[in-house]
Design a protein around this motif. Structure first.
Motif, PDB file in Angstrom:
ATOM      1  N   PRO A  90       0.817  -1.226   0.000  1.00  7.75           N
ATOM      2  CA  PRO A  90       0.000   0.000   0.000  1.00  7.75           C
ATOM      3  C   PRO A  90       0.851   1.278   0.000  1.00  7.75           C
ATOM      4  O   PRO A  90       0.443   2.299  -0.565  1.00  7.75           O
ATOM      5  CB  PRO A  90      -0.823  -0.112   1.281  1.00  7.75           C
ATOM      6  N   ILE A  91       2.042   1.219   0.570  1.00  7.69           N
ATOM      7  CA  ILE A  91       2.945   2.376   0.539  1.00  7.69           C
ATOM      8  C   ILE A  91       3.363   2.643  -0.903  1.00  7.69           C
ATOM      9  O   ILE A  91       3.368   3.798  -1.359  1.00  7.69           O
ATOM     10  CB  ILE A  91       4.180   2.123   1.436  1.00  7.69           C
ATOM     11  N   TYR A  92       3.665   1.584  -1.632  1.00  4.53           N
ATOM     12  CA  TYR A  92       4.030   1.736  -3.044  1.00  4.53           C
ATOM     13  C   TYR A  92       2.863   2.332  -3.830  1.00  4.53           C
ATOM     14  O   TYR A  92       3.055   3.201  -4.681  1.00  4.53           O
ATOM     15  CB  TYR A  92       4.446   0.381  -3.625  1.00  4.53           C
ATOM     16  N   ASP A  93       1.645   1.844  -3.556  1.00  2.00           N
ATOM     17  CA  ASP A  93       0.454   2.370  -4.239  1.00  2.00           C
ATOM     18  C   ASP A  93       0.307   3.869  -3.988  1.00  2.00           C
ATOM     19  O   ASP A  93      -0.001   4.638  -4.909  1.00  2.00           O
ATOM     20  CB  ASP A  93      -0.804   1.638  -3.771  1.00  2.00           C
ATOM     21  N   ASN A  94       0.531   4.292  -2.760  1.00  2.00           N
ATOM     22  CA  ASN A  94       0.417   5.718  -2.441  1.00  2.00           C
ATOM     23  C   ASN A  94       1.498   6.535  -3.145  1.00  2.00           C
ATOM     24  O   ASN A  94       1.245   7.655  -3.584  1.00  2.00           O
ATOM     25  CB  ASN A  94       0.475   5.940  -0.931  1.00  2.00           C
ATOM     26  N   ALA A 116       9.955   6.490  -5.088  1.00  3.63           N
ATOM     27  CA  ALA A 116       9.248   5.401  -5.781  1.00  3.63           C
ATOM     28  C   ALA A 116      10.245   4.490  -6.502  1.00  3.63           C
ATOM     29  O   ALA A 116      10.114   3.258  -6.449  1.00  3.63           O
ATOM     30  CB  ALA A 116       8.236   5.965  -6.764  1.00  3.63           C
ATOM     31  N   ARG A 117      11.255   5.055  -7.169  1.00  2.58           N
ATOM     32  CA  ARG A 117      12.246   4.248  -7.874  1.00  2.58           C
ATOM     33  C   ARG A 117      13.082   3.428  -6.884  1.00  2.58           C
ATOM     34  O   ARG A 117      13.435   2.286  -7.160  1.00  2.58           O
ATOM     35  CB  ARG A 117      13.173   5.117  -8.733  1.00  2.58           C
ATOM     36  N   GLN A 118      13.401   4.030  -5.741  1.00  6.06           N
ATOM     37  CA  GLN A 118      14.158   3.304  -4.714  1.00  6.06           C
ATOM     38  C   GLN A 118      13.325   2.141  -4.177  1.00  6.06           C
ATOM     39  O   GLN A 118      13.844   1.046  -3.941  1.00  6.06           O
ATOM     40  CB  GLN A 118      14.545   4.258  -3.581  1.00  6.06           C
ATOM     41  N   PHE A 119      12.030   2.378  -4.019  1.00  9.84           N
ATOM     42  CA  PHE A 119      11.119   1.329  -3.558  1.00  9.84           C
ATOM     43  C   PHE A 119      11.090   0.192  -4.578  1.00  9.84           C
ATOM     44  O   PHE A 119      11.163  -0.987  -4.218  1.00  9.84           O
ATOM     45  CB  PHE A 119       9.720   1.916  -3.348  1.00  9.84           C
ATOM     46  N   GLU A 120      10.992   0.541  -5.874  1.00  4.84           N
ATOM     47  CA  GLU A 120      10.986  -0.474  -6.938  1.00  4.84           C
ATOM     48  C   GLU A 120      12.301  -1.246  -6.955  1.00  4.84           C
ATOM     49  O   GLU A 120      12.308  -2.458  -7.165  1.00  4.84           O
ATOM     50  CB  GLU A 120      10.734   0.176  -8.295  1.00  4.84           C
ATOM     51  N   SER A 121      13.399  -0.547  -6.735  1.00  6.95           N
ATOM     52  CA  SER A 121      14.710  -1.187  -6.694  1.00  6.95           C
ATOM     53  C   SER A 121      14.797  -2.181  -5.532  1.00  6.95           C
ATOM     54  O   SER A 121      15.342  -3.276  -5.679  1.00  6.95           O
ATOM     55  CB  SER A 121      15.795  -0.120  -6.568  1.00  6.95           C
ATOM     56  N   ALA A 122      14.245  -1.796  -4.379  1.00  4.20           N
ATOM     57  CA  ALA A 122      14.242  -2.695  -3.219  1.00  4.20           C
ATOM     58  C   ALA A 122      13.389  -3.929  -3.499  1.00  4.20           C
ATOM     59  O   ALA A 122      13.769  -5.054  -3.152  1.00  4.20           O
ATOM     60  CB  ALA A 122      13.734  -1.957  -1.985  1.00  4.20           C
ATOM     61  N   ASP A 124      12.802  -5.206  -6.424  1.00  4.35           N
ATOM     62  CA  ASP A 124      13.544  -5.989  -7.411  1.00  4.35           C
ATOM     63  C   ASP A 124      14.650  -6.803  -6.743  1.00  4.35           C
ATOM     64  O   ASP A 124      14.875  -7.962  -7.087  1.00  4.35           O
ATOM     65  CB  ASP A 124      14.118  -5.065  -8.477  1.00  4.35           C
ATOM     66  N   SER A 125      15.341  -6.191  -5.771  1.00  2.89           N
ATOM     67  CA  SER A 125      16.421  -6.914  -5.082  1.00  2.89           C
ATOM     68  C   SER A 125      15.889  -8.077  -4.242  1.00  2.89           C
ATOM     69  O   SER A 125      16.604  -9.033  -3.979  1.00  2.89           O
ATOM     70  CB  SER A 125      17.236  -5.964  -4.209  1.00  2.89           C
ATOM     71  N   LEU A 126      14.624  -8.008  -3.848  1.00  3.78           N
ATOM     72  CA  LEU A 126      13.997  -9.100  -3.098  1.00  3.78           C
ATOM     73  C   LEU A 126      13.430 -10.183  -4.013  1.00  3.78           C
ATOM     74  O   LEU A 126      12.907 -11.187  -3.549  1.00  3.78           O
ATOM     75  CB  LEU A 126      12.875  -8.559  -2.209  1.00  3.78           C
ATOM     76  N   GLY A 127      13.537  -9.969  -5.321  1.00  3.61           N
ATOM     77  CA  GLY A 127      13.029 -10.961  -6.268  1.00  3.61           C
ATOM     78  C   GLY A 127      11.562 -10.779  -6.581  1.00  3.61           C
ATOM     79  O   GLY A 127      10.909 -11.691  -7.076  1.00  3.61           O
ATOM     80  N   VAL A 128      11.037  -9.597  -6.297  1.00  2.00           N
ATOM     81  CA  VAL A 128       9.626  -9.312  -6.564  1.00  2.00           C
ATOM     82  C   VAL A 128       9.534  -8.647  -7.924  1.00  2.00           C
ATOM     83  O   VAL A 128      10.282  -7.722  -8.233  1.00  2.00           O
ATOM     84  CB  VAL A 128       9.039  -8.382  -5.475  1.00  2.00           C
ATOM     85  N   GLU A 129       8.617  -9.139  -8.744  1.00  5.15           N
ATOM     86  CA  GLU A 129       8.434  -8.524 -10.059  1.00  5.15           C
ATOM     87  C   GLU A 129       7.004  -8.007 -10.186  1.00  5.15           C
ATOM     88  O   GLU A 129       6.069  -8.560  -9.604  1.00  5.15           O
ATOM     89  CB  GLU A 129       8.768  -9.502 -11.180  1.00  5.15           C
TER      90      GLU A 129
END
Length: 184
Positions: A90-94, A116-122, A124-129
């Motif tokens: 939900p944080i990403y959605d906001n 937002a880009r840092q969140f996406e990078s994190a 991605d590093s966790l293996g979430v797509e």
């Protein structure tokens, strides 16, 4: 003399019988000793086979236990990651909603974009797509949740018209389906 001869003959027969008995006993002991040695060998071989069988079973049981524990560990890790991601999505959605809003403050917009880009990078590093839910792509009920339907001839049948909320996947597990509008 007849009686002495009979006695002597009887004594010789008794001696011969005694010698035969001794020979028979020796032969019996030899034959009895041979099977005893074989039975002792067989007994030891049986023990060896039993111990080897127990060892092989224990090794197989340990290998199965190790595989089961590794599988359970991976499953627990996947579930824990899924729960943690479900809590922070939900944080990403906001952040995405904040990016979609028009603002005159460029520094504010730049800061939100970087966050937002840092969140996406994190992620991605966790293996979430992120599950693809772009307009025009085909609707897949396993990863998309159709919350609206519309008629649009320009889009094909069962094509996504609009994405309301992005979906996420960790490995093979879908953490959250993408909420979409589908054209029929």
């Amino acid at each position: 003399m007849n009686s002495n001869e009979n006695k002597q003959e009887t004594a010789e027969q008794e001696n011969a019988q005694a010698e035969e008995a001794v020979k028979t006993e020796e032969t019996a002991e030899d034959t009895a000793a041979a099977p005893k040695e074989e039975s002792a060998e067989e007994k030891l071989q049986k023990q060896l086979d039993e111990l080897n069988d127990r060892y092989m079973r224990m090794a197989a049981e340990y290998d199965n236990y190790r595989k089961r524990v590794a599988k359970e560990r991976d499953m627990i890790r996947s579930e824990a990651t899924g729960k943690a991601l479900s809590a922070i999505l939900p944080i990403y959605d906001n952040l995405e909603r904040a990016l979609a809003q028009e603002t005159t403050d460029t520094e504010y917009k730049k800061g939100v974009e970087m966050t937002a880009r840092q969140f996406e990078s994190a992620l991605d590093s966790l293996g979430v797509e992120i599950i693809s839910a772009e307009p025009g792509t085909e609707f897949d009920p396993t990863v998309h949740n159709a919350v609206m339907h519309m008629e649009d001839e320009s889009l094909g049948e069962n094509c996504i018209a609009e994405c309301f909320q992005k979906g996420f996947r960790h490995g093979d597990k879908v953490i959250r389906t993408a909420m979409v509008k589908v054209a029929n």
